[in-house]
Design a protein around this motif. Structure first.
Motif, PDB file in Angstrom:
ATOM      1  N   ASN A 149      63.398  33.169  14.287  1.00 41.81           N
ATOM      2  CA  ASN A 149      64.423  33.007  13.259  1.00 41.81           C
ATOM      3  C   ASN A 149      64.002  32.270  11.994  1.00 41.81           C
ATOM      4  OD1 ASN A 149      67.076  33.938  14.720  1.00 41.81           O
ATOM      5  ND2 ASN A 149      66.012  32.639  16.205  1.00 41.81           N
ATOM      6  N   PHE A 150      62.739  31.866  11.886  1.00 42.41           N
ATOM      7  CA  PHE A 150      62.370  31.069  10.719  1.00 42.41           C
ATOM      8  C   PHE A 150      61.146  31.650  10.032  1.00 42.41           C
ATOM      9  CE2 PHE A 150      60.596  27.105   8.722  1.00 42.41           C
ATOM     10  CZ  PHE A 150      61.631  26.938   7.811  1.00 42.41           C
ATOM     11  N   PRO A 151      61.347  32.425   8.955  1.00 41.94           N
ATOM     12  CA  PRO A 151      60.211  33.043   8.262  1.00 41.94           C
ATOM     13  C   PRO A 151      59.395  32.016   7.486  1.00 41.94           C
ATOM     14  CG  PRO A 151      62.259  33.485   7.086  1.00 41.94           C
ATOM     15  CD  PRO A 151      62.644  32.815   8.368  1.00 41.94           C
ATOM     16  N   GLU A 185      60.843   9.151   5.797  1.00 39.87           N
ATOM     17  CA  GLU A 185      60.681  10.601   5.786  1.00 39.87           C
ATOM     18  C   GLU A 185      62.032  11.295   5.692  1.00 39.87           C
ATOM     19  OE1 GLU A 185      58.844  11.689   9.471  1.00 39.87           O
ATOM     20  OE2 GLU A 185      60.621  11.244  10.665  1.00 39.87           O
ATOM     21  N   ILE A 186      62.013  12.486   5.102  1.00 34.57           N
ATOM     22  CA  ILE A 186      63.181  13.355   5.072  1.00 34.57           C
ATOM     23  C   ILE A 186      62.857  14.586   5.906  1.00 34.57           C
ATOM     24  CG2 ILE A 186      64.268  12.571   2.953  1.00 34.57           C
ATOM     25  CD1 ILE A 186      62.704  14.641   1.399  1.00 34.57           C
ATOM     26  N   VAL A 187      63.843  15.022   6.716  1.00 32.48           N
ATOM     27  CA  VAL A 187      63.588  16.057   7.717  1.00 32.48           C
ATOM     28  C   VAL A 187      64.680  17.121   7.647  1.00 32.48           C
ATOM     29  CG1 VAL A 187      63.163  16.509  10.163  1.00 32.48           C
ATOM     30  CG2 VAL A 187      62.542  14.277   9.181  1.00 32.48           C
ATOM     31  N   PHE A 188      64.250  18.393   7.602  1.00 33.30           N
ATOM     32  CA  PHE A 188      65.179  19.514   7.465  1.00 33.30           C
ATOM     33  C   PHE A 188      64.887  20.556   8.548  1.00 33.30           C
ATOM     34  CE2 PHE A 188      64.266  17.606   3.370  1.00 33.30           C
ATOM     35  CZ  PHE A 188      65.540  17.254   2.939  1.00 33.30           C
ATOM     36  N   PRO A 189      65.668  20.553   9.648  1.00 34.08           N
ATOM     37  CA  PRO A 189      65.461  21.538  10.710  1.00 34.08           C
ATOM     38  C   PRO A 189      65.679  22.973  10.223  1.00 34.08           C
ATOM     39  CG  PRO A 189      66.811  19.709  11.489  1.00 34.08           C
ATOM     40  CD  PRO A 189      66.694  19.565  10.002  1.00 34.08           C
ATOM     41  N   ALA A 190      65.069  23.905  10.914  1.00 32.36           N
ATOM     42  CA  ALA A 190      65.104  25.313  10.508  1.00 32.36           C
ATOM     43  C   ALA A 190      66.527  25.848  10.376  1.00 32.36           C
ATOM     44  CB  ALA A 190      64.321  26.154  11.517  1.00 32.36           C
ATOM     45  N   ALA A 191      67.424  25.441  11.272  1.00 35.36           N
ATOM     46  CA  ALA A 191      68.748  26.065  11.337  1.00 35.36           C
ATOM     47  C   ALA A 191      69.606  25.808  10.108  1.00 35.36           C
ATOM     48  CB  ALA A 191      69.486  25.603  12.592  1.00 35.36           C
ATOM     49  N   ILE A 192      69.349  24.722   9.367  1.00 32.87           N
ATOM     50  CA  ILE A 192      70.161  24.471   8.173  1.00 32.87           C
ATOM     51  C   ILE A 192      69.658  25.277   6.980  1.00 32.87           C
ATOM     52  CG2 ILE A 192      68.890  22.499   7.190  1.00 32.87           C
ATOM     53  CD1 ILE A 192      71.654  21.223   6.616  1.00 32.87           C
ATOM     54  N   LEU A 193      68.482  25.867   7.116  1.00 36.86           N
ATOM     55  CA  LEU A 193      67.884  26.590   5.992  1.00 36.86           C
ATOM     56  C   LEU A 193      68.349  28.045   5.981  1.00 36.86           C
ATOM     57  CD1 LEU A 193      64.344  24.984   6.200  1.00 36.86           C
ATOM     58  CD2 LEU A 193      66.359  24.231   4.929  1.00 36.86           C
ATOM     59  N   GLN A 194      69.666  28.208   5.958  1.00 45.45           N
ATOM     60  CA  GLN A 194      70.332  29.503   5.933  1.00 45.45           C
ATOM     61  C   GLN A 194      71.571  29.380   5.052  1.00 45.45           C
ATOM     62  OE1 GLN A 194      70.543  31.508   9.955  1.00 45.45           O
ATOM     63  NE2 GLN A 194      70.098  29.439  10.664  1.00 45.45           N
ATOM     64  N   PRO A 195      72.130  30.509   4.592  1.00 43.24           N
ATOM     65  CA  PRO A 195      73.363  30.452   3.811  1.00 43.24           C
ATOM     66  C   PRO A 195      74.493  29.805   4.630  1.00 43.24           C
ATOM     67  CG  PRO A 195      72.347  32.611   3.638  1.00 43.24           C
ATOM     68  CD  PRO A 195      71.611  31.877   4.721  1.00 43.24           C
ATOM     69  N   LYS A 244      59.968  28.214   4.494  1.00 42.02           N
ATOM     70  CA  LYS A 244      59.369  26.880   4.464  1.00 42.02           C
ATOM     71  C   LYS A 244      58.665  26.644   3.130  1.00 42.02           C
ATOM     72  CE  LYS A 244      56.626  23.694   7.251  1.00 42.02           C
ATOM     73  NZ  LYS A 244      56.012  23.458   8.581  1.00 42.02           N
ATOM     74  N   ALA A 245      57.964  27.643   2.636  1.00 36.78           N
ATOM     75  CA  ALA A 245      57.261  27.510   1.358  1.00 36.78           C
ATOM     76  C   ALA A 245      58.246  27.257   0.218  1.00 36.78           C
ATOM     77  CB  ALA A 245      56.440  28.763   1.086  1.00 36.78           C
ATOM     78  N   ARG A 246      59.365  27.994   0.221  1.00 35.16           N
ATOM     79  CA  ARG A 246      60.371  27.803  -0.829  1.00 35.16           C
ATOM     80  C   ARG A 246      60.997  26.417  -0.741  1.00 35.16           C
ATOM     81  NH1 ARG A 246      62.169  27.394  -5.360  1.00 35.16           N
ATOM     82  NH2 ARG A 246      64.219  28.190  -5.963  1.00 35.16           N
ATOM     83  N   MET A 247      61.227  25.940   0.474  1.00 37.80           N
ATOM     84  CA  MET A 247      61.794  24.608   0.652  1.00 37.80           C
ATOM     85  C   MET A 247      60.845  23.531   0.141  1.00 37.80           C
ATOM     86  SD  MET A 247      64.814  23.797   1.722  1.00 37.80           S
ATOM     87  CE  MET A 247      64.559  22.200   2.493  1.00 37.80           C
ATOM     88  N   LEU A 248      59.568  23.701   0.376  1.00 32.92           N
ATOM     89  CA  LEU A 248      58.597  22.715  -0.118  1.00 32.92           C
ATOM     90  C   LEU A 248      58.656  22.620  -1.638  1.00 32.92           C
ATOM     91  CD1 LEU A 248      55.557  23.437   2.234  1.00 32.92           C
ATOM     92  CD2 LEU A 248      56.859  21.304   2.100  1.00 32.92           C
ATOM     93  N   ALA A 308      67.371  35.399   5.500  1.00 29.75           N
ATOM     94  CA  ALA A 308      67.881  34.238   4.768  1.00 29.75           C
ATOM     95  C   ALA A 308      68.954  34.617   3.763  1.00 29.75           C
ATOM     96  CB  ALA A 308      66.741  33.489   4.090  1.00 29.75           C
ATOM     97  N   GLY A 309      69.947  35.339   4.212  1.00 26.70           N
ATOM     98  CA  GLY A 309      71.110  35.569   3.367  1.00 26.70           C
ATOM     99  C   GLY A 309      71.323  36.991   2.918  1.00 26.70           C
TER     100      GLY A 309
END
Length: 656
Positions: free
Chosen positions: A348-350, A461-471, A354-358, A4-5
């Motif tokens: 690709n998604f640790p 609901e708000i939805v955030f796919p894994a691929a956007i959770l990167q730099p 997800k915990a940090r995003m929550l 993640a960056g």
């Protein structure tokens, strides 16, 4: 996700333009160096943060597919076999070229054999099952006024140009586009061995123009109240007296439905007149054009090139097609998205991301709660309802808890068009099966490998796919200022959609219901009308302006996103002064991070097309537009009345 960056700077200062003051053009200051030194790849219409990250996502998917493509002996019907063979069927260019028009010839012959307009109901329904567009778009979604059940929607469709307005604009550029469209139609007819392609392209265009005349505008289609029109079967039959509705519903597999939601009732009435008045011969040519356009990218090279020349090059400015392997990945992502997505997530998604995003989402929700509670212009009854809606917000991060089942889908390695048709039919059956089931609250409407996010009003609901959770959006190694300015803004933007000019029309259960007092609704609209006026002054290309009404919801989302993210960032400091990093204050890093996520360069043709069809403002104005309304931006960069970014305090729009 490369830790993640781990290999990317939190802020890329090399892309700044230090010859421009942030007080005069903040977007240019933050991104101008990059814009000047960056060439858009010849196979792209735009390039920058979103596109680069999407390319990295496709690289990851390509790796998965390449590993599967090298394998033989995969069990027939297994998920790996389907992924491998769908990809192989597209990559077998030699066979695709050998087949030419053969894969769709039977459908063209069926159309030629139509002897009466009474057959249109059957033909259009079969087209829908095959994934072919036609004038009546039918789809399944939650009932806008009863989110506990699914409903069948009818919407306008059936055009070959991007929007109705293209058919009626007569300036030099528009005239050239229409001529190029007719040229493509004639070329496709000639390639398919159909006679009089040039003449038929004229009649097809004129028929589409009549269909377009009944279409609602994109601004009208944004209105969730006006586009909710529940009708009985008899009422729709009354609108479509020249169309066999009974057969259409039977062949579509929805014969038992007794009520429908019609988004544009006047369109059905206008279409009915066109069905009656246009000749059977012209309609048959129109149907053939729909088949040719929709399947051209999957036929031999000459068909694909004709399609590319108009839709990508003429409309978007793209200089050359993407490599065939890239297009094959797009097909797999589109047809087997969650199959490949499941493997993508595992690699690709640790879990810590997800915990940090929550945590971040929770902080943004707190910021929204505080904003509502402290609003001076909103009265208590509306505040109570708004807080109730916010309390019911659901959040989905990364990937679905329940994956789609593709076991009923057959994929063959040597049948590209057949695979596409079977995939379309499979999705059609999946969709109509919803009508007999409870609403599936676990369903996702984007795949994990998609670089995007969304708010779904029917599920609130708000939805955030894994691929956007990167730099540059989300960086586990960056300081809070950077993450709140980037992914925090995205989170706030999606939360804001629940309360934008259309999102505010539904409640916490996802039902269209007016929970606003008349006084508060007027106060809200007074603010948003000022935002419309601001954006309509923006001129991304000479003579082409932002449509403030079309982009209003997204502009509200951007302004709300900055507001909520900034408040959440300050709250995360827990009373401490944000630290200086690399000579920049925390506040400055927040805004620079925000500007960096919109570091996008696009071709002129793409900008013009998107101004007409996209509900989002161009990248520059997704930065400069909202920050000039935000008081803390002025403080962070010491913006004064003499500066170009200055907006007088009484002209600034604050909603949340």
């Amino acid at each position: 996700m490369s830790a993640a960056g781990a290999d990317k700077p939190a802020l890329d200062i090399s892309g700044w333009n230090r010859d421009t003051r942030p007080q005069d053009d903040f977007f240019e200051f933050a991104n101008g160096g990059w814009l000047k030194n960056t060439e858009i790849p010849s196979d792209k219409t735009r390039w920058g943060s979103f596109v680069i990250l999407a390319e990295e996502s496709r690289d990851a998917v390509q790796t998965i597919i390449d590993e599967l493509s090298a394998k033989d002996g995969l069990k027939n019907g297994s998920n790996p076999q389907k992924i491998r063979d769908l990809y192989r069927s597209f990559m077998n260019e030699e066979r695709v070229n050998e087949l030419g028009v053969a894969p769709i010839k039977a459908y063209l012959q069926v159309i030629e054999g139509i002897s009466s307009k009474n057959e249109f109901g059957k033909i259009w329904a079969e087209a829908g099952r095959l994934g072919i567009s036609n004038p009546i778009g039918a789809y399944i979604n939650q009932d806008g006024k009863d989110s506990t059940r699914y409903a069948l929607y009818f919407t306008q469709s059936g055009l070959g140009l991007p929007d109705r307005d293209y058919y009626f604009q007569d300036d030099e550029r528009s005239t050239g586009l229409k001529e190029a469209y007719r040229t493509m139609l004639a070329r496709l007819f000639d390639l398919a061995g159909l006679s009089d392609g040039l003449k038929k392209s004229e009649t097809i265009f004129e028929l589409e123009k009549r269909i377009a005349g009944a279409h609602w505008t994109r601004v009208e289609n944004r209105d969730r109240i006006k586009t909710y029109n529940k009708k009985t079967r008899e009422e729709i039959k009354g609108m479509l007296t020249s169309f066999d509705l009974k057969t259409f519903l039977e062949v579509s597999g929805v014969a038992n439905e007794s009520s429908f939601i019609v988004r544009q009732p006047s369109f059905l009435e206008g279409l009915n007149a066109t069905i009656k008045e246009a000749s059977l011969s012209d309609w048959k040519d129109y149907f053939k054009a729909r088949v040719l356009i929709d399947f051209a990218p999957y036929l031999s090279e000459s068909f694909a090139q004709a399609h590319f020349e108009f839709y990508n090059k003429t409309l978007g400015g793209q200089e050359e097609p993407e490599p065939r392997a890239r297009r094959a990945v797009n097909l797999v992502n589109g047809s087997l998205g969650e199959l490949i997505g499941k493997e993508y997530v595992q690699r690709n998604f640790p879990p810590k991301a997800k915990a940090r995003m929550l945590d971040l989402v929770g902080n943004l929700k707190v910021a929204m709660k505080q904003s509502i509670e402290n609003l001076e212009w909103m009265t208590t009854p509306t505040k109570v309802a708004a807080l109730e809606k916010l309390k019911k917000f659901n959040t989905k991060i990364g990937y679905p808890d329940k994956w789609k089942d593709y076991s009923g889908l057959t994929i063959a390695p040597d049948d590209l068009v057949g695979n596409i048709i079977r995939s379309a039919g499979f999705e059609h059956e999946r969709e109509i099966s919803k009508l007999s089931k409870p609403v599936d609250q676990t369903e996702w409407f984007m795949t994990p490998q998609t670089v995007n996010a969304y708010y779904n009003p029917s599920m609130n609901e708000i939805v955030f796919p894994a691929a956007i959770l990167q730099p540059p959006f989300f960086n586990m190694k960056a300081d809070d200022a950077v993450n709140y300015g980037a992914i925090g803004m995205v989170i706030g933007h999606e939360i804001g959609h629940g309360f934008d000019d259309q999102g505010r029309k539904s409640d916490g259960d996802g039902n269209l219901r007016d929970w606003w007092t008349e006084e508060d609704a007027k106060a809200y609209e007074a603010r948003t009308s000022k935002l419309v006026a601001q954006y309509e002054k923006f001129e991304p290309e000479s003579g082409f302006f932002v449509n403030g009404q079309l982009t209003l919801g997204e502009n509200i989302g951007d302004l709300g996103g900055i507001t909520l993210a900034y408040r959440a960032y300050l709250e995360s400091m827990k009373g401490k002064w944000p630290p200086m990093v690399d000579g920049l204050t925390g506040e400055q890093r927040f805004f620079l991070s925000l500007a960096q996520i919109w570091r996008i360069k696009q071709r002129k043709e793409t900008t013009i097309r998107r101004l007409k069809t996209d509900t989002h403002s161009p990248p520059k104005f997704r930065v400069n537009g909202p920050v000039r309304n935000f008081d803390d931006f002025y403080k962070a960069f010491n913006v004064k009345a003499k500066d170009s970014m200055w907006l007088a305090p009484e002209e600034r729009v604050q909603i949340w």
